[in-house]
Design an enzyme around this catalytic site. Structure first.
Site, mmCIF file in Angstrom:
data_model
loop_
_atom_site.group_PDB
_atom_site.id
_atom_site.type_symbol
_atom_site.label_atom_id
_atom_site.label_comp_id
_atom_site.label_asym_id
_atom_site.label_seq_id
_atom_site.Cartn_x
_atom_site.Cartn_y
_atom_site.Cartn_z
ATOM 1 C CB SER A 10 -18.835 39.977 42.963
ATOM 2 O OG SER A 10 -19.941 39.095 43.107
ATOM 3 N NE ARG A 11 -22.509 39.187 46.798
ATOM 4 C CZ ARG A 11 -23.263 38.204 47.292
ATOM 5 N NH1 ARG A 11 -23.181 37.881 48.569
ATOM 6 N NH2 ARG A 11 -24.106 37.565 46.517
ATOM 7 C CG ASN A 86 -17.313 30.354 44.061
ATOM 8 O OD1 ASN A 86 -17.235 29.757 45.140
ATOM 9 N ND2 ASN A 86 -17.715 31.624 43.985
ATOM 10 C CE1 TYR A 151 -26.171 25.990 48.265
ATOM 11 C CE2 TYR A 151 -25.876 24.281 49.921
ATOM 12 C CZ TYR A 151 -25.359 25.321 49.170
ATOM 13 O OH TYR A 151 -24.043 25.695 49.333
ATOM 14 C CE LYS A 155 -23.638 24.520 46.010
ATOM 15 N NZ LYS A 155 -22.646 25.202 45.156
HETATM 16 P P1 NAP Z 1 -21.814 34.410 48.680
HETATM 17 O O1 NAP Z 1 -20.920 35.155 49.582
HETATM 18 O O2 NAP Z 1 -23.292 34.551 48.811
HETATM 19 O O3 NAP Z 1 -21.371 34.724 47.167
HETATM 20 C C1 NAP Z 1 -22.039 34.124 46.114
HETATM 21 C C2 NAP Z 1 -21.380 34.523 44.813
HETATM 22 O O4 NAP Z 1 -22.086 33.862 43.741
HETATM 23 C C3 NAP Z 1 -21.473 36.013 44.544
HETATM 24 O O5 NAP Z 1 -20.237 36.481 44.034
HETATM 25 C C4 NAP Z 1 -22.575 36.124 43.493
HETATM 26 O O6 NAP Z 1 -22.352 37.173 42.572
HETATM 27 C C5 NAP Z 1 -22.398 34.811 42.757
HETATM 28 N N1 NAP Z 1 -23.605 34.443 42.001
HETATM 29 C C6 NAP Z 1 -24.810 34.051 42.483
HETATM 30 N N2 NAP Z 1 -25.674 33.838 41.462
HETATM 31 C C7 NAP Z 1 -24.988 34.110 40.314
HETATM 32 C C8 NAP Z 1 -25.314 34.079 38.945
HETATM 33 N N3 NAP Z 1 -26.534 33.730 38.516
HETATM 34 N N4 NAP Z 1 -24.359 34.401 38.039
HETATM 35 C C9 NAP Z 1 -23.105 34.758 38.455
HETATM 36 N N5 NAP Z 1 -22.743 34.815 39.731
HETATM 37 C C10 NAP Z 1 -23.672 34.496 40.661
HETATM 38 O O7 NAP Z 1 -21.569 32.845 48.798
HETATM 39 P P2 NAP Z 1 -20.256 31.993 49.187
HETATM 40 O O8 NAP Z 1 -20.446 31.510 50.561
HETATM 41 O O9 NAP Z 1 -19.031 32.706 48.790
HETATM 42 O O10 NAP Z 1 -20.505 30.740 48.228
HETATM 43 C C11 NAP Z 1 -19.688 30.442 47.094
HETATM 44 C C12 NAP Z 1 -19.957 28.987 46.709
HETATM 45 O O11 NAP Z 1 -19.605 28.145 47.815
HETATM 46 C C13 NAP Z 1 -21.427 28.694 46.408
HETATM 47 O O12 NAP Z 1 -21.516 27.790 45.340
HETATM 48 C C14 NAP Z 1 -21.915 28.044 47.685
HETATM 49 O O13 NAP Z 1 -23.018 27.197 47.477
HETATM 50 C C15 NAP Z 1 -20.679 27.277 48.116
HETATM 51 N N6 NAP Z 1 -20.649 26.928 49.530
HETATM 52 C C16 NAP Z 1 -20.674 27.895 50.502
HETATM 53 C C17 NAP Z 1 -20.659 27.505 51.831
HETATM 54 C C18 NAP Z 1 -20.714 28.502 52.947
HETATM 55 O O14 NAP Z 1 -20.906 28.070 54.112
HETATM 56 N N7 NAP Z 1 -20.556 29.777 52.710
HETATM 57 C C19 NAP Z 1 -20.601 26.149 52.169
HETATM 58 C C20 NAP Z 1 -20.561 25.196 51.156
HETATM 59 C C21 NAP Z 1 -20.581 25.612 49.837
HETATM 60 P P3 NAP Z 1 -23.222 38.553 42.531
HETATM 61 O O15 NAP Z 1 -23.385 39.005 43.952
HETATM 62 O O16 NAP Z 1 -22.362 39.445 41.697
HETATM 63 O O17 NAP Z 1 -24.537 38.228 41.847
#
Ligand code: NAP
Length: 241
Positions: A10-11, A86, A151, A155
């Site tokens: 979703s995001r 993801n 966290y 990971k």
């Molecule tokens: P984000 O913008 O905060 O989005 C997180 C997404 O995860 C949202 O779509 C949210 O859905 C979903 N989510 C969270 N809890 C959930 C649950 N219990 N069931 C289903 N969906 C759930 O984060 P992002 O940066 O895109 O991160 C995506 C992935 O990349 C994550 O695993 C994060 O740890 C990893 N990551 C991110 C970064 C970074 O710098 N951004 C770096 C390394 C790794 P809803 O809002 O609909 O609940």
């Protein structure tokens, strides 16, 4: 065309992967939990461009909800060719401030969800003798982050699961890889002010913060590749080398 299930679509990174894979012609099922409005908006905007996707609400930290999501997807599409784990949350806190509740929420959402989604999908992939699993880890799973122990553990667990499963599932022609992104500009980092962002950039050889599209490109490559498994690919601008 291949069917792709993306959790947390979703995001941020998941949204970018869902939109772009749908535009490439993949049959996409976008999972969301709390952001129903955003998920519906993605579906509507794609529909306006003549592209159909499925959206499905499930809290992937809960086995029963994952079970229903996979059943729904298989009823609809018959197979899941690509699973992208993801969905994730992050929380900054000192190690001694982490409560059992915090710990369990982090591990259930970021790690157990991956266990549930893969287990529920596997019978179909094994039956098809074909599959691609991409688990989204993080640089913090590789090197550990101060004030983000839970966290980092979640990971790092994904990295262990990816390597072990790749060995177990290779003979069934199922590839399991992980992407360990560096700092990417999404809601997850909305707590970082400009000064901190500038500091991160200055410590990054490519002198920039990543974008969701950088992770999408990596995922697309992994989906199309046929000889890569058990690998952890880290698009991070050189921040971690
Ligand atoms: P984000 O913008 O905060 O989005 C997180 C997404 O995860 C949202 O779509 C949210 O859905 C979903 N989510 C969270 N809890 C959930 C649950 N219990 N069931 C289903 N969906 C759930 O984060 P992002 O940066 O895109 O991160 C995506 C992935 O990349 C994550 O695993 C994060 O740890 C990893 N990551 C991110 C970064 C970074 O710098 N951004 C770096 C390394 C790794 P809803 O809002 O609909 O609940």
């Amino acid at each position: 065309m291949k069917t792709v299930l993306i959790t947390g679509g979703s995001r941020g990174i998941g949204k970018c992967m869902a939109e772009n894979l749908a535009k490439e012609g993949y049959k996409v099922i976008l999972n969301y939990n709390k952001s129903e409005k955003q998920a519906k908006q993605i579906k509507t905007e794609l529909k306006e461009q003549g592209i159909e996707i499925e959206i499905y609400k499930a809290d992937v930290s809960k086995r029963e909800e994952v079970k229903k999501m996979i059943k729904y997807t298989l009823n609809k599409f018959k197979s899941i060719d690509v699973l992208i784990n993801n969905a994730g949350i992050a929380k900054l806190q000192m190690f001694n401030d982490i409560t059992d509740e915090d710990w369990n929420e982090m591990l259930n959402t970021n790690l157990n969800s991956v266990f549930y989604c893969i287990q529920e999908t596997l019978p179909n992939m094994i039956h098809n003798k074909n599959g691609c699993i991409i688990n989204i880890s993080s640089i913090w799973g590789l090197v550990g982050a101060s004030c983000e122990v839970a966290y980092s553990v979640s990971k790092a667990g994904i990295i262990g699961m990816t390597k072990a499963l790749a060995k177990e599932l290779g003979p069934s022609n199922i590839r399991v890889n992980s992407i360990a992104p560096g700092v990417i500009d999404t809601d997850m980092n909305s707590n970082l002010d400009n000064a901190i962002k500038e500091e991160i950039k200055s410590e990054t050889p490519l002198n920039k913060i990543g974008k969701p599209i950088d992770i999408y490109k990596c995922a697309k490559w992994l989906i199309e590749d046929e000889f890569t498994t058990g690998q952890i690919i880290s698009p991070n601008g050189g921040y971690v080398i």
